[in-house]
Design a protein around this motif. Structure first.
Motif, PDB file in Angstrom:
ATOM      1  N   ASP A   1       0.996  -1.116  -0.013  1.00  0.00           N
ATOM      2  CA  ASP A   1      -0.009   0.057   0.030  1.00  0.00           C
ATOM      3  C   ASP A   1       0.974   1.263  -0.180  1.00  0.00           C
ATOM      4  N   GLU A   2       0.680   2.167  -0.754  1.00  0.00           N
ATOM      5  CA  GLU A   2       1.443   3.358  -1.136  1.00  0.00           C
ATOM      6  C   GLU A   2       1.278   4.153   0.121  1.00  0.00           C
ATOM      7  N   ALA A   3       0.052   4.429   0.635  1.00  0.00           N
ATOM      8  CA  ALA A   3       0.042   5.440   1.762  1.00  0.00           C
ATOM      9  C   ALA A   3       0.900   4.878   2.926  1.00  0.00           C
ATOM     10  N   ALA A   4       0.825   3.242   3.262  1.00  0.00           N
ATOM     11  CA  ALA A   4       1.856   2.885   4.481  1.00  0.00           C
ATOM     12  C   ALA A   4       3.099   3.061   3.984  1.00  0.00           C
ATOM     13  N   GLY A   5       3.646   2.513   2.983  1.00  0.00           N
ATOM     14  CA  GLY A   5       4.947   2.864   2.342  1.00  0.00           C
ATOM     15  C   GLY A   5       5.423   4.296   2.479  1.00  0.00           C
ATOM     16  N   THR A   6       4.680   5.284   2.118  1.00  0.00           N
ATOM     17  CA  THR A   6       5.350   6.547   2.321  1.00  0.00           C
ATOM     18  C   THR A   6       5.231   6.969   3.800  1.00  0.00           C
ATOM     19  N   TRP A   7       4.606   6.393   4.712  1.00  0.00           N
ATOM     20  CA  TRP A   7       4.475   6.575   6.067  1.00  0.00           C
ATOM     21  C   TRP A   7       5.873   5.991   6.548  1.00  0.00           C
ATOM     22  N   LEU A   8       6.245   4.695   6.179  1.00  0.00           N
ATOM     23  CA  LEU A   8       7.298   4.228   6.954  1.00  0.00           C
ATOM     24  C   LEU A   8       8.368   4.800   6.244  1.00  0.00           C
ATOM     25  N   VAL A   9       8.720   5.408   5.037  1.00  0.00           N
ATOM     26  CA  VAL A   9      10.010   5.892   4.915  1.00  0.00           C
ATOM     27  C   VAL A   9      10.231   7.176   5.367  1.00  0.00           C
ATOM     28  N   ASP A  10       9.103   7.767   6.058  1.00  0.00           N
ATOM     29  CA  ASP A  10       9.310   9.102   6.775  1.00  0.00           C
ATOM     30  C   ASP A  10       9.990   8.971   8.174  1.00  0.00           C
ATOM     31  N   LEU A  11      11.137   9.445   8.229  1.00  0.00           N
ATOM     32  CA  LEU A  11      12.078   9.162   9.300  1.00  0.00           C
ATOM     33  C   LEU A  11      11.542   9.922  10.488  1.00  0.00           C
ATOM     34  N   GLU A  12      10.731  11.020  10.301  1.00  0.00           N
ATOM     35  CA  GLU A  12      10.051  11.672  11.468  1.00  0.00           C
ATOM     36  C   GLU A  12       9.081  10.951  11.992  1.00  0.00           C
ATOM     37  N   ALA A  13       8.179  10.017  11.111  1.00  0.00           N
ATOM     38  CA  ALA A  13       6.957   9.466  11.447  1.00  0.00           C
ATOM     39  C   ALA A  13       7.400   8.254  11.934  1.00  0.00           C
ATOM     40  N   GLN A  14       8.527   7.654  11.550  1.00  0.00           N
ATOM     41  CA  GLN A  14       9.019   6.250  12.174  1.00  0.00           C
ATOM     42  C   GLN A  14       9.343   6.246  13.713  1.00  0.00           C
ATOM     43  N   ARG A  15       9.538   7.329  14.365  1.00  0.00           N
ATOM     44  CA  ARG A  15       9.937   7.526  15.765  1.00  0.00           C
ATOM     45  C   ARG A  15       8.604   6.868  16.466  1.00  0.00           C
ATOM     46  N   PHE A  16       7.405   7.319  15.805  1.00  0.00           N
ATOM     47  CA  PHE A  16       6.125   6.753  16.609  1.00  0.00           C
ATOM     48  C   PHE A  16       5.811   5.342  16.518  1.00  0.00           C
ATOM     49  N   LEU A  17       6.355   4.651  15.569  1.00  0.00           N
ATOM     50  CA  LEU A  17       6.187   3.173  15.396  1.00  0.00           C
ATOM     51  C   LEU A  17       7.298   2.575  16.289  1.00  0.00           C
ATOM     52  N   ALA A  18       8.283   3.236  16.595  1.00  0.00           N
ATOM     53  CA  ALA A  18       9.400   2.212  17.396  1.00  0.00           C
ATOM     54  C   ALA A  18       9.041   1.672  18.667  1.00  0.00           C
ATOM     55  N   PRO A  19       8.353   2.386  19.473  1.00  0.00           N
ATOM     56  CA  PRO A  19       7.801   1.722  20.765  1.00  0.00           C
ATOM     57  C   PRO A  19       7.094   0.297  20.558  1.00  0.00           C
ATOM     58  N   PHE A  20       6.518   0.135  19.598  1.00  0.00           N
ATOM     59  CA  PHE A  20       5.641  -0.718  19.153  1.00  0.00           C
ATOM     60  C   PHE A  20       6.310  -2.257  18.536  1.00  0.00           C
TER      61      PHE A  20
ATOM     62  N   ASP B   1      12.740  12.552  -0.035  1.00  0.00           N
ATOM     63  CA  ASP B   1      12.753  13.078   1.030  1.00  0.00           C
ATOM     64  C   ASP B   1      13.521  12.036   2.157  1.00  0.00           C
ATOM     65  N   LEU B   2      13.437  10.956   1.843  1.00  0.00           N
ATOM     66  CA  LEU B   2      14.282   9.830   2.624  1.00  0.00           C
ATOM     67  C   LEU B   2      15.778   9.900   2.529  1.00  0.00           C
ATOM     68  N   VAL B   3      16.223  10.001   1.137  1.00  0.00           N
ATOM     69  CA  VAL B   3      17.650  10.331   0.999  1.00  0.00           C
ATOM     70  C   VAL B   3      18.098  11.439   1.539  1.00  0.00           C
ATOM     71  N   ARG B   4      17.311  12.459   1.449  1.00  0.00           N
ATOM     72  CA  ARG B   4      18.100  13.560   1.984  1.00  0.00           C
ATOM     73  C   ARG B   4      17.970  13.747   3.462  1.00  0.00           C
ATOM     74  N   ALA B   5      16.810  13.031   4.131  1.00  0.00           N
ATOM     75  CA  ALA B   5      17.060  13.037   5.562  1.00  0.00           C
ATOM     76  C   ALA B   5      18.122  12.165   5.911  1.00  0.00           C
ATOM     77  N   LEU B   6      18.526  10.900   5.398  1.00  0.00           N
ATOM     78  CA  LEU B   6      19.685   9.985   5.652  1.00  0.00           C
ATOM     79  C   LEU B   6      20.900  10.832   5.476  1.00  0.00           C
ATOM     80  N   SER B   7      21.075  11.690   4.578  1.00  0.00           N
ATOM     81  CA  SER B   7      22.073  12.269   4.196  1.00  0.00           C
ATOM     82  C   SER B   7      22.427  13.570   4.952  1.00  0.00           C
ATOM     83  N   ALA B   8      21.552  14.131   5.526  1.00  0.00           N
ATOM     84  CA  ALA B   8      21.526  15.470   5.992  1.00  0.00           C
ATOM     85  C   ALA B   8      22.286  15.594   7.069  1.00  0.00           C
ATOM     86  N   PRO B   9      22.149  14.615   8.255  1.00  0.00           N
ATOM     87  CA  PRO B   9      23.262  14.950   9.163  1.00  0.00           C
ATOM     88  C   PRO B   9      24.673  14.812   9.045  1.00  0.00           C
ATOM     89  N   LEU B  10      25.202  13.686   7.944  1.00  0.00           N
ATOM     90  CA  LEU B  10      26.715  13.767   7.709  1.00  0.00           C
ATOM     91  C   LEU B  10      27.087  14.858   6.658  1.00  0.00           C
TER      92      LEU B  10
END
Length: 236
Positions: free
Chosen positions: A16-35, A106-115
């Motif tokens: 599902d594209e909606a679920a896939g788009t949500w999962l590759v959002d690094l900011e959104a991922q943190r809300f899945l982490a506890p589960f 957005d994912l690639v940018r977010a992964l490379s931005a810190p370094l």
């Protein structure tokens, strides 16, 4: 009581594209982490994330609707029963087809931005520490009216800053947007770059006083052209 999830799905492929788009959002991922890989209530997850439970509940309900979270049981307490959630798989695989192009960028940018930030801030710190009269030269190249505007670091007389000399520490950040190579030549260039990095990675030492270097190699076919005003930017 803790449920037995020995047969819990280890891995889920997202279609599902909606679920896939949500999962590759690094900011959104943190809300899945506890589960992930465990049972967790909203209240516990909110404490761990440092957010309000009511705010997190909205995101949890969204995750449930996307099929990324499941209610595994309800714990009876005084008043309303408390729902216990768990990610619908221990890990997820998101095919490119299950995300929008913008989400992947957005994912690639977010992964490379810190370094990338570390590279820029440390490079500037090295140049400032040398207390040299360095600035930015902005000019049109030799092609005259049809030429492109170029930018590079320079001294007041217009000469380029060249950090290859022994008086400089190892320092470079060079871009070239105009290489024209055959596919075979391009692959050879890629392999030589990777082999060179591996060569120096193998002899890397970890001793007091040794330099620690951040290295970044990148190469890509130009599907879209570089900015018209800057065909070849060399930061150092």
């Amino acid at each position: 009581m803790t449920g037995d999830f020995s047969d819990w799905p280890r891995r889920a492929v997202i279609t599902d594209e909606a679920a896939g788009t949500w999962l590759v959002d690094l900011e959104a991922q943190r809300f899945l982490a506890p589960f992930l890989r465990r049972d967790c209530t909203v209240a516990r997850a909110a404490r761990e994330l440092g957010v309000k439970a009511n705010s997190l509940l909205y995101r949890v309900e969204r995750l449930v609707s996307l099929g990324l979270l499941r209610v595994v049981r309800e714990e009876r307490r005084q008043g309303k029963a408390v729902k216990v959630y768990r990610a619908s798989a221990d890990e997820f695989f998101v095919p490119f087809a299950a995300t929008g192009a913008a989400a992947l960028e957005d994912l690639v940018r977010a992964l490379s931005a810190p370094l990338g930030h570390v590279l820029v801030s440390n490079s500037v710190a090295v140049m400032r520490a040398r207390d040299l009269d360095i600035g930015v030269r902005v000019f049109r190249d030799a092609a005259g009216e049809t030429g492109r505007v170029r930018t590079h670091l320079a001294f007041p007389d217009g000469s380029r800053v060249d950090t290859r000399g022994d008086e400089w520490p190892p320092l470079m950040d060079t871009w070239h947007g105009g290489l024209r190579l055959s596919r075979a030549q391009g692959k050879a260039f890629q392999r030589e770059l990777e082999d060179l990095l591996e060569k120096y990675a193998r002899i890397s030492v970890d001793e007091p006083g040794e330099l620690r270097l951040l290295a970044h190699l990148a190469l890509t076919p130009l599907v879209t052209p570089p900015p018209l005003h800057d065909s070849s930017r060399e930061a150092s």
